[in-house]
Design a protein around this motif. Structure first.
Motif, PDB file in Angstrom:
ATOM      1  N   VAL A 153     -79.567  33.212  11.492  1.00  0.00           N
ATOM      2  CA  VAL A 153     -80.935  33.176  11.427  1.00  0.00           C
ATOM      3  C   VAL A 153     -81.341  33.016   9.874  1.00  0.00           C
ATOM      4  O   VAL A 153     -82.305  32.138   9.670  1.00  0.00           O
ATOM      5  N   HIS A 154     -80.461  33.899   9.077  1.00  0.00           N
ATOM      6  CA  HIS A 154     -80.802  33.546   7.731  1.00  0.00           C
ATOM      7  C   HIS A 154     -80.855  31.970   7.066  1.00  0.00           C
ATOM      8  O   HIS A 154     -81.535  31.638   6.497  1.00  0.00           O
ATOM      9  N   ALA A 155     -79.443  31.556   7.674  1.00  0.00           N
ATOM     10  CA  ALA A 155     -79.459  30.179   7.235  1.00  0.00           C
ATOM     11  C   ALA A 155     -80.581  29.096   7.742  1.00  0.00           C
ATOM     12  O   ALA A 155     -80.946  28.426   6.803  1.00  0.00           O
ATOM     13  N   ALA A 156     -81.087  29.372   8.952  1.00  0.00           N
ATOM     14  CA  ALA A 156     -81.886  28.471   9.474  1.00  0.00           C
ATOM     15  C   ALA A 156     -83.351  28.552   8.637  1.00  0.00           C
ATOM     16  O   ALA A 156     -83.972  27.707   8.422  1.00  0.00           O
ATOM     17  N   CYS A 157     -83.444  30.051   8.527  1.00  0.00           N
ATOM     18  CA  CYS A 157     -84.878  30.498   7.729  1.00  0.00           C
ATOM     19  C   CYS A 157     -84.873  29.864   6.386  1.00  0.00           C
ATOM     20  O   CYS A 157     -86.091  29.344   5.807  1.00  0.00           O
ATOM     21  N   MET A 158     -83.726  29.627   5.848  1.00  0.00           N
ATOM     22  CA  MET A 158     -83.757  29.598   4.153  1.00  0.00           C
ATOM     23  C   MET A 158     -84.098  27.872   4.142  1.00  0.00           C
ATOM     24  O   MET A 158     -84.658  27.663   3.264  1.00  0.00           O
ATOM     25  N   THR A 159     -83.765  27.022   5.313  1.00  0.00           N
ATOM     26  CA  THR A 159     -84.186  25.580   5.204  1.00  0.00           C
ATOM     27  C   THR A 159     -85.889  25.544   5.280  1.00  0.00           C
ATOM     28  O   THR A 159     -86.255  24.824   4.541  1.00  0.00           O
TER      29      THR A 159
ATOM     30  N   LYS B  47     -83.407  36.172 -11.421  1.00  0.00           N
ATOM     31  CA  LYS B  47     -84.196  34.802 -11.575  1.00  0.00           C
ATOM     32  C   LYS B  47     -83.671  34.085 -10.475  1.00  0.00           C
ATOM     33  O   LYS B  47     -84.533  33.342  -9.723  1.00  0.00           O
ATOM     34  N   SER B  48     -82.334  33.914 -10.138  1.00  0.00           N
ATOM     35  CA  SER B  48     -81.712  33.013  -8.987  1.00  0.00           C
ATOM     36  C   SER B  48     -82.497  33.462  -7.791  1.00  0.00           C
ATOM     37  O   SER B  48     -83.049  32.634  -6.794  1.00  0.00           O
ATOM     38  N   LEU B  49     -82.497  34.919  -7.618  1.00  0.00           N
ATOM     39  CA  LEU B  49     -83.020  35.410  -6.387  1.00  0.00           C
ATOM     40  C   LEU B  49     -84.512  35.127  -6.059  1.00  0.00           C
ATOM     41  O   LEU B  49     -84.936  34.624  -5.036  1.00  0.00           O
ATOM     42  N   MET B  50     -85.305  34.917  -7.299  1.00  0.00           N
ATOM     43  CA  MET B  50     -86.648  34.792  -7.184  1.00  0.00           C
ATOM     44  C   MET B  50     -87.019  33.347  -6.696  1.00  0.00           C
ATOM     45  O   MET B  50     -87.858  32.942  -6.194  1.00  0.00           O
ATOM     46  N   GLU B  51     -86.065  32.529  -7.362  1.00  0.00           N
ATOM     47  CA  GLU B  51     -85.958  31.148  -7.129  1.00  0.00           C
ATOM     48  C   GLU B  51     -85.837  30.737  -5.719  1.00  0.00           C
ATOM     49  O   GLU B  51     -86.459  30.322  -4.638  1.00  0.00           O
ATOM     50  N   VAL B  52     -84.730  31.541  -4.899  1.00  0.00           N
ATOM     51  CA  VAL B  52     -84.622  31.305  -3.612  1.00  0.00           C
ATOM     52  C   VAL B  52     -85.486  31.718  -2.870  1.00  0.00           C
ATOM     53  O   VAL B  52     -86.064  31.095  -1.833  1.00  0.00           O
ATOM     54  N   TYR B  53     -86.117  32.845  -3.028  1.00  0.00           N
ATOM     55  CA  TYR B  53     -87.318  33.568  -2.116  1.00  0.00           C
ATOM     56  C   TYR B  53     -88.677  33.017  -2.823  1.00  0.00           C
ATOM     57  O   TYR B  53     -89.733  33.859  -2.341  1.00  0.00           O
ATOM     58  N   ALA B  54     -88.847  32.010  -3.708  1.00  0.00           N
ATOM     59  CA  ALA B  54     -90.020  31.818  -4.445  1.00  0.00           C
ATOM     60  C   ALA B  54     -91.124  31.776  -3.258  1.00  0.00           C
ATOM     61  O   ALA B  54     -92.211  32.440  -3.534  1.00  0.00           O
ATOM     62  N   LYS B  55     -91.045  31.107  -2.151  1.00  0.00           N
ATOM     63  CA  LYS B  55     -92.195  30.780  -1.250  1.00  0.00           C
ATOM     64  C   LYS B  55     -92.543  32.415  -0.697  1.00  0.00           C
ATOM     65  O   LYS B  55     -93.839  32.650  -0.534  1.00  0.00           O
ATOM     66  N   ILE B  56     -91.652  32.983  -0.369  1.00  0.00           N
ATOM     67  CA  ILE B  56     -92.003  34.316   0.206  1.00  0.00           C
ATOM     68  C   ILE B  56     -92.607  35.372  -0.682  1.00  0.00           C
ATOM     69  O   ILE B  56     -93.656  35.922  -0.353  1.00  0.00           O
ATOM     70  N   ILE B  57     -92.253  35.231  -1.948  1.00  0.00           N
ATOM     71  CA  ILE B  57     -92.839  35.961  -2.896  1.00  0.00           C
ATOM     72  C   ILE B  57     -94.265  35.511  -3.279  1.00  0.00           C
ATOM     73  O   ILE B  57     -95.215  36.331  -3.336  1.00  0.00           O
ATOM     74  N   ASP B  58     -94.434  34.152  -3.345  1.00  0.00           N
ATOM     75  CA  ASP B  58     -95.880  33.505  -3.224  1.00  0.00           C
ATOM     76  C   ASP B  58     -96.906  34.161  -2.318  1.00  0.00           C
ATOM     77  O   ASP B  58     -97.932  34.182  -2.587  1.00  0.00           O
ATOM     78  N   ASP B  59     -96.151  34.246  -1.177  1.00  0.00           N
ATOM     79  CA  ASP B  59     -96.985  34.817   0.046  1.00  0.00           C
ATOM     80  C   ASP B  59     -97.643  36.215  -0.055  1.00  0.00           C
ATOM     81  O   ASP B  59     -98.385  36.699   0.607  1.00  0.00           O
TER      82      ASP B  59
END
Ligand code: NAD
Length: 438
Positions: free
Chosen positions: A14-20, A177-189
């Motif tokens: 699930v995580h792999a598919a959602c990361m795309t 910083k790397s984690l914030m980059e990975v989750y940027a869209k979710i954090i922006d929400d």
């Protein structure tokens, strides 16, 4: 960003598919090649609502691949999510960490560039620091962070993409910083995120699961009291739930919790607290576990009483095999546990489940499985509702009267309309709703 996901079970796939969906290029790696083949073909190896569609669309973008080659997954990736299992050790309450250790070592051995290993598996506090120390000792170019996952099976896609919060356990600003980059869209929400140390991040996960388990066992302990005091736990939890300090969620009395997380997580947490010299702090979790397991015994005892004290020659339908509805996961399933116990006592048990029969059959091959509810219920002396799938809530008891040998329903999930079933001519017993034969 190029990401690898190590371990593509319920969490990792699930995580792999959602990361795309967040715009990343992801390669999922698993040592189980059958799982890899299935995921690569767009076929989910497990039932999870919405996941099939997300998997299909992620594969179609070309940004998601699955492989059994560690090199193919790891080389070139900047972030490596560790999503392998942490089951209970055989013969002990502690977590078996050998999958996590092996996965981290594999990434360290194979990686060809700097990057971040991010643990998502649920681990005992102190694991991340131990692994980080090992990487440092070996002079690895990889850093370690912990980012526990809170998704619920049945709601996994939604929870992964729209979590209540993100927790980042880090030892450097670079990792954050790397984690914030990975989750940027979710954090922006607007999703809240908490950056903390490794140990606190690990603890958030096991503390959350312990709290949820405690709430469930609390109401099940109240059910035990209701059963001897001739009171009604369903009304009790409704009344308690209106109190905003308590809340209604996770306050449904029934057969208790199971699955691949809560039971093993609270046991591992207690065991770890003991190792750290804080066993007194978590002795209550042992009681939570005991209350939970007692519900299973209670259902078998009540079934025996309803059947006149003898299981031999009796036909029983068990509705539900999954540990909860909207899942095909049968790990430590209370429903299957009860079905197997009644089978061992000599009853002829037929099990129905909308999704979990293949998994259940693998775990308990000697039980009989039916793909239609009425086939499971035909000619029965007792129906046990053990997993609260919607299908079971909508059974019309009037139509089932002519199907069964004796109209008896043991509602172990407080799922059906008690009065409706009683008025239709059924003997109904629901957990926590008064004394038997009252
Ligand atoms: N399932 C959930 O709802 C959920 C939610 C939150 C956290 N978690 C945690 O996530 C972790 C994984 O849980 P799960 O339910 O996905 O387990 P799972 O058993 O479904 O999946 C684990 C996968 O890891 C693979 N694996 C094992 N060793 C490997 C290795 N060295 N390299 C690559 N793959 C390897 C296995 O083949 C398997 O496919 C556990 O720690 C669990 O507690 C699970």
């Amino acid at each position: 960003m190029r990401i690898s996901v190590i371990g593509t079970g319920y969490l990792g796939a699930v995580h792999a598919a959602c990361m795309t969906r967040l715009g990343h290029e992801v390669v999922g790696y698993d040592t189980d090649s059958a799982k890899v083949d299935s995921l690569s073909r767009g076929v989910s190896p497990f039932f999870e609502p919405e996941f099939g569609a997300v998997l299909e669309s992620a594969l179609a973008t070309g940004r998601l691949r699955f492989t059994s080659s560690a090199e193919e997954a790891v080389r070139g990736a900047k972030v490596h999510f560790i999503c392998v299992g942490t089951p209970q050790q055989l013969g002990s309450d502690a977590a078996d960490l050998h999958f996590v250790d092996a996965a981290v070592q594999m990434v360290a051995d194979v990686a060809d560039c700097d990057g971040l290993i991010v643990g998502k598996s649920t681990v005992p506090v102190g694991t991340a620091q131990r692994l980080a120390d090992r990487l440092n000792r070996d002079g690895s170019r990889l850093e370690l962070a912990w980012n526990p996952e809170f998704l619920r099976e049945g709601l996994a896609v939604r929870d992964n993409l729209h979590p209540d919060r993100l927790v980042f356990g880090v030892t450097s600003q670079h990792a954050e910083k790397s984690l914030m980059e990975v989750y940027a869209k979710i954090i922006d929400d607007g999703t809240p995120y908490i950056t903390t140390d490794l140990a606190t991040a690990e603890l958030v996960k096991v503390a959350a699961n312990s709290f949820l388990a405690t709430k469930i066992s609390f109401i099940n302990a109240m059910a035990e009291v209701c059963e001897v005091a001739n009171a009604d736990v369903v009304t009790l939890s409704e009344a308690l739930g209106y109190d905003a300090r308590i809340g209604r969620r996770f306050l449904s009395a029934g057969l208790g919790f199971g699955g691949g997380c809560l039971p093993k997580d609270i046991r591992a947490f207690s065991a770890r607290a003991g190792e750290l010299g804080a066993s007194d702090a978590l002795t209550f979790l042992r009681e939570i576990d005991k209350i939970n397991m007692r519900r299973r015994d209670k259902v078998v005892t009540v079934a025996g009483t309803l059947l006149g004290g003898n299981f031999l020659g009796k036909n029983i339908a068990v509705l539900g095999a999954a540990f909860k509805p909207n899942s095909d996961d049968v790990r430590d399933s209370p429903a299957l546990n009860v079905a197997a116990a009644m089978h061992l006592k000599g009853a002829s048990v037929r099990v129905h489940d909308p999704k979990a029969i293949p998994n259940a059959r693998r775990q308990f091959p000697t039980l009989t499985y039916c793909s239609a509810i009425d086939d499971a219920c035909r000619n029965t002396d007792l129906i046990v509702l053990a997993t609260e799938w919607d299908e079971y809530r909508s059974i019309d008891p009037r139509l089932f009267l002519s199907l069964v040998r004796e109209p008896r329903m043991l509602d172990a999930r407080n799922a059906v309309d008690y009065d409706f079933w009683s008025e239709a001519g059924w003997q109904v017993y629901a957990l926590g709703r008064g004394a038997l034969n009252s």
